[in-house]
Design an enzyme around this catalytic site. Structure first.
Site, mmCIF file in Angstrom:
data_model
loop_
_atom_site.group_PDB
_atom_site.id
_atom_site.type_symbol
_atom_site.label_atom_id
_atom_site.label_comp_id
_atom_site.label_asym_id
_atom_site.label_seq_id
_atom_site.Cartn_x
_atom_site.Cartn_y
_atom_site.Cartn_z
ATOM 1 N N ASP A 40 0.814 -1.224 0.000
ATOM 2 C CA ASP A 40 0.000 0.000 0.000
ATOM 3 C C ASP A 40 0.842 1.267 0.000
ATOM 4 O OD1 ASP A 40 -2.255 -1.631 0.105
ATOM 5 O OD2 ASP A 40 -2.296 -1.607 2.301
ATOM 6 N N HIS B 259 -4.912 -1.676 -5.589
ATOM 7 C CA HIS B 259 -4.220 -0.471 -6.033
ATOM 8 C C HIS B 259 -5.240 0.598 -6.389
ATOM 9 C CE1 HIS B 259 -0.972 -3.546 -7.372
ATOM 10 N NE2 HIS B 259 -0.993 -3.376 -6.083
HETATM 11 P P1 GDP Z 1 -0.655 0.294 -3.585
HETATM 12 O O1 GDP Z 1 -1.272 -0.976 -3.126
HETATM 13 O O2 GDP Z 1 0.809 0.361 -3.322
HETATM 14 O O3 GDP Z 1 -0.990 0.613 -5.008
HETATM 15 O O4 GDP Z 1 -1.294 1.448 -2.678
HETATM 16 P P2 GDP Z 1 -2.860 1.624 -2.318
HETATM 17 O O5 GDP Z 1 -3.557 2.126 -3.524
HETATM 18 O O6 GDP Z 1 -3.379 0.410 -1.656
HETATM 19 O O7 GDP Z 1 -2.767 2.741 -1.184
HETATM 20 C C1 GDP Z 1 -2.183 3.996 -1.431
HETATM 21 C C2 GDP Z 1 -3.222 5.095 -1.192
HETATM 22 O O8 GDP Z 1 -2.592 6.355 -1.167
HETATM 23 C C3 GDP Z 1 -4.255 5.196 -2.311
HETATM 24 O O9 GDP Z 1 -5.493 5.574 -1.760
HETATM 25 C C4 GDP Z 1 -3.709 6.293 -3.217
HETATM 26 O O10 GDP Z 1 -4.729 6.986 -3.924
HETATM 27 C C5 GDP Z 1 -3.071 7.194 -2.206
HETATM 28 N N1 GDP Z 1 -1.886 7.950 -2.670
HETATM 29 C C6 GDP Z 1 -0.900 7.549 -3.500
HETATM 30 N N2 GDP Z 1 0.080 8.488 -3.570
HETATM 31 C C7 GDP Z 1 -0.319 9.505 -2.764
HETATM 32 C C8 GDP Z 1 0.287 10.752 -2.390
HETATM 33 O O11 GDP Z 1 1.390 11.105 -2.799
HETATM 34 N N3 GDP Z 1 -0.429 11.525 -1.501
HETATM 35 C C9 GDP Z 1 -1.645 11.152 -1.002
HETATM 36 N N4 GDP Z 1 -2.252 11.951 -0.136
HETATM 37 N N5 GDP Z 1 -2.233 9.979 -1.347
HETATM 38 C C10 GDP Z 1 -1.559 9.168 -2.194
HETATM 39 P P1 IMO Z 2 -0.801 -4.169 -2.244
HETATM 40 O O1 IMO Z 2 -0.388 -4.691 -3.597
HETATM 41 C C1 IMO Z 2 -0.960 -4.535 2.107
HETATM 42 C C2 IMO Z 2 -0.762 -8.614 3.738
HETATM 43 C C3 IMO Z 2 -2.068 -8.963 4.431
HETATM 44 C C4 IMO Z 2 -1.538 -9.922 5.491
HETATM 45 C C5 IMO Z 2 -0.439 -10.671 4.743
HETATM 46 C C6 IMO Z 2 -0.871 -12.022 4.182
HETATM 47 O O2 IMO Z 2 -2.114 -3.504 -2.228
HETATM 48 O O3 IMO Z 2 0.307 -3.337 -1.658
HETATM 49 P P2 IMO Z 2 -2.425 -12.701 2.132
HETATM 50 O O4 IMO Z 2 -3.885 -12.469 1.892
HETATM 51 O O5 IMO Z 2 -1.549 -12.160 1.064
HETATM 52 O O6 IMO Z 2 -2.129 -14.150 2.442
HETATM 53 O O7 IMO Z 2 -2.103 -11.892 3.485
HETATM 54 O O8 IMO Z 2 -0.040 -9.828 3.687
HETATM 55 N N1 IMO Z 2 -0.916 -8.114 2.354
HETATM 56 C C7 IMO Z 2 -0.946 -6.827 2.016
HETATM 57 N N2 IMO Z 2 -0.927 -5.710 2.777
HETATM 58 N N3 IMO Z 2 -0.996 -4.434 0.759
HETATM 59 C C8 IMO Z 2 -1.002 -5.538 -0.011
HETATM 60 O O9 IMO Z 2 -0.954 -5.498 -1.354
HETATM 61 C C9 IMO Z 2 -0.994 -6.806 0.613
HETATM 62 N N4 IMO Z 2 -1.005 -8.067 0.156
HETATM 63 C C10 IMO Z 2 -0.953 -8.864 1.224
HETATM 64 O O10 IMO Z 2 -2.679 -7.833 4.994
HETATM 65 O O11 IMO Z 2 -0.937 -9.195 6.532
HETATM 66 MG MG MG Z 3 -2.788 -1.627 -1.836
#
Ligand code: GDP
Ligand code: IMO
Ligand code: MG
Length: 428
Positions: free
Chosen positions: A9, A37
């Site tokens: 994340d 994502h």
């Molecule tokens: P990922 O799994 O690595 O793609 O990340 P996620 O999408 O799960 O979580 C990142 C969150 O932060 C999302 O809600 C994005 O829209 C948000 N985000 C990404 N870059 C930025 C940033 O530079 N600033 C802020 N405020 N939000 C961001």
């Molecule tokens: P993105 O791509 C955050 C974490 C789960 C749990 C552990 C094992 O969005 O960054 P699983 O279901 O994979 O067997 O869970 O891994 N986990 C993540 N946490 N972002 C992710 O993906 C994750 N993918 C798995 O929360 O702790």
């Molecule tokens: Mg994510």
């Protein structure tokens, strides 16, 4: 290659979407519907699980052999995108990817329930059981969907064993064969046109001089081999996993960009040295909107951990770092940054502990930087960044010995600062 540098994340989706504008092909090589994502473009929010984050840029997108695919979730994603007028015509799916079958989430849920206090805190999407069956050679692959005789036979063999587990070990209802085969035959019809030899496709693209972007899911510390085991996911999450997960040689990857938040979050259980205790935790969580994309769970929040990041630089051979969500830190007057760990034996280290007990019991050693306490909203040029925000980024660069090539100042695609410019970063 884009890779998560923390516990997932980090904002990889946004960075991939951004760099995809300068790429021809975008490839996912690991994980499945446990990834989430979020991408914000022109005020519209998209949430992707399986489909590479290049789809919004209209790029050809590959779901590689190293991925696990839940066909129902994938089809829902396709329908959602099509419904929003995003074409999914250019999605290519590897026949070697493994399918998440209905018993996998059932076993994932039941196993977590049984573990009780010792649970991992998985996304309950069946990821661990699917990868376990792959290693056990009982898995069902995407290409099995192409032949209904093979599909039926494989489901029959797997189900005979899985139903024993479901009923006798976990006290769950067994799964019925006929309805299941029919359901998967339906998925086959929908997915058939996407199934191609993705390893060959990527190889040809590289030979033709096209730009290929790898979209790594999850994060370094969730890696099955090098992460904080057992609180990890079940796939390789490091840059090194991309070549195996797609089926190209490691020499083809020439640039690895790690993505890290300007602080740290973690979903699920497991040790987290720089986790914040007290009211600042909830403030950071709220300001950062730290609630999971997949499960809606609260993400645990902590201060930036340079020991973990130094480990991520090493494990991934990072050529530069994208630091996201710097804007979220605008609200804090003091910004502790973890520079070392204090180990149980009283010594301090800058290196990630190799032994689990050291990591579980270490304490963070902080250096506190002063906050800039002003919003980063209107800033379009790096030179306009407040001095203390610049100092925060410089500190990270100095400590890690790696360039911060991109700085995130908001969720929108356009909210990014870069000294070299995004096009130059994408072509490095
Ligand atoms: P990922 O799994 O690595 O793609 O990340 P996620 O999408 O799960 O979580 C990142 C969150 O932060 C999302 O809600 C994005 O829209 C948000 N985000 C990404 N870059 C930025 C940033 O530079 N600033 C802020 N405020 N939000 C961001
Ligand atoms: P993105 O791509 C955050 C974490 C789960 C749990 C552990 C094992 O969005 O960054 P699983 O279901 O994979 O067997 O869970 O891994 N986990 C993540 N946490 N972002 C992710 O993906 C994750 N993918 C798995 O929360 O702790
Ligand atoms: Mg994510």
């Amino acid at each position: 290659m884009i890779v998560g540098a923390q516990w997932g994340d980090e904002g990889k989706g946004k960075i991939v979407d951004l760099l995809a504008q300068h790429s021809d092909l975008v490839c996912r090589y690991n994980g499945g519907p446990n990834a989430g994502h979020t991408i914000v473009v022109g005020g519209e929010t998209y949430k992707l699980k399986h489909i590479p984050s290049g789809i919004l840029g209209g790029k050809e997108c590959v779901i590689g052999a190293g991925c696990v695919v839940d066909p129902q979730v994938l089809i829902e994603e396709l329908d959602d995108l099509e419904g929003r007028k995003v074409s999914t015509e250019l999605i290519r799916l590897s026949g070697n990817a493994h399918l998440v079958m209905p018993w996998h989430p059932a076993i994932d849920r039941a196993s977590e329930r049984r573990l009780g206090k010792l649970q991992i805190g998985t996304t309950r999407r069946g990821i661990g059981p699917t990868y376990a069956d792959k290693a056990y050679r009982l898995g069902i692959r995407v290409q099995d969907l192409l032949d209904s005789k093979i599909l039926r036979q494989k489901i029959e063999v797997a189900l005979a064993e899985k139903n024993v587990w479901l009923e006798r070990v976990y006290g769950e209802e067994p799964i019925e064969l006929e309805g299941l085969v029919e359901r998967y035959e339906g998925y086959a019809e929908r997915l058939r046109p996407m199934i191609v030899d993705t390893s060959l496709l990527v190889d040809r693209a590289l030979r033709d001089g096209k730009r290929v972007l790898f979209d790594g899911a999850h994060g370094t510390l969730l890696d099955l081999d090098h992460g904080t085991y057992p609180f990890v996911t079940s796939s390789p999450t490091l840059a090194g996993g991309a070549s195996a997960g797609i089926g190209i040689g490691p020499t083809r990857i020439d640039c690895v960009i790690g993505v890290a938040k300007a602080y740290v979050t973690r979903v699920g259980e497991g040790p987290f040295p720089s986790e914040i205790e007290g009211p600042e935790h909830d403030r950071l969580q709220e300001l950062g909107g730290e609630f999971g994309t997949v499960t809606g769970r609260q993400r645990r929040c902590g201060w930036l951990d340079l020991v973990g990041l130094r480990y991520a630089v090493r494990l991934n051979g990072m050529t530069s770092l994208a630091l996201t969500k710097l804007d979220v830190l605008s609200a804090f007057s003091e910004l502790p940054v973890c520079v070392r760990y204090l180990l149980p034996d009283g010594t301090e280290t800058e290196e990630f502990p190799a032994h689990q007990s050291d990591f579980h019991h270490c304490r963070p050693v902080y250096e506190t930087l002063r906050g800039w306490e002003e919003p980063l909203d209107g800033i379009e040029d790096l030179s306009d960044l407040p001095e203390r925000a610049r100092a925060y980024v410089d500190f990270v660069e100095r400590q890690l010995g790696v360039e911060v090539s991109l700085i995130g100042t908001g969720a929108e695609r356009t909210r990014v600062l870069s000294a070299r410019g995004v096009a130059a970063v994408a072509s490095a």
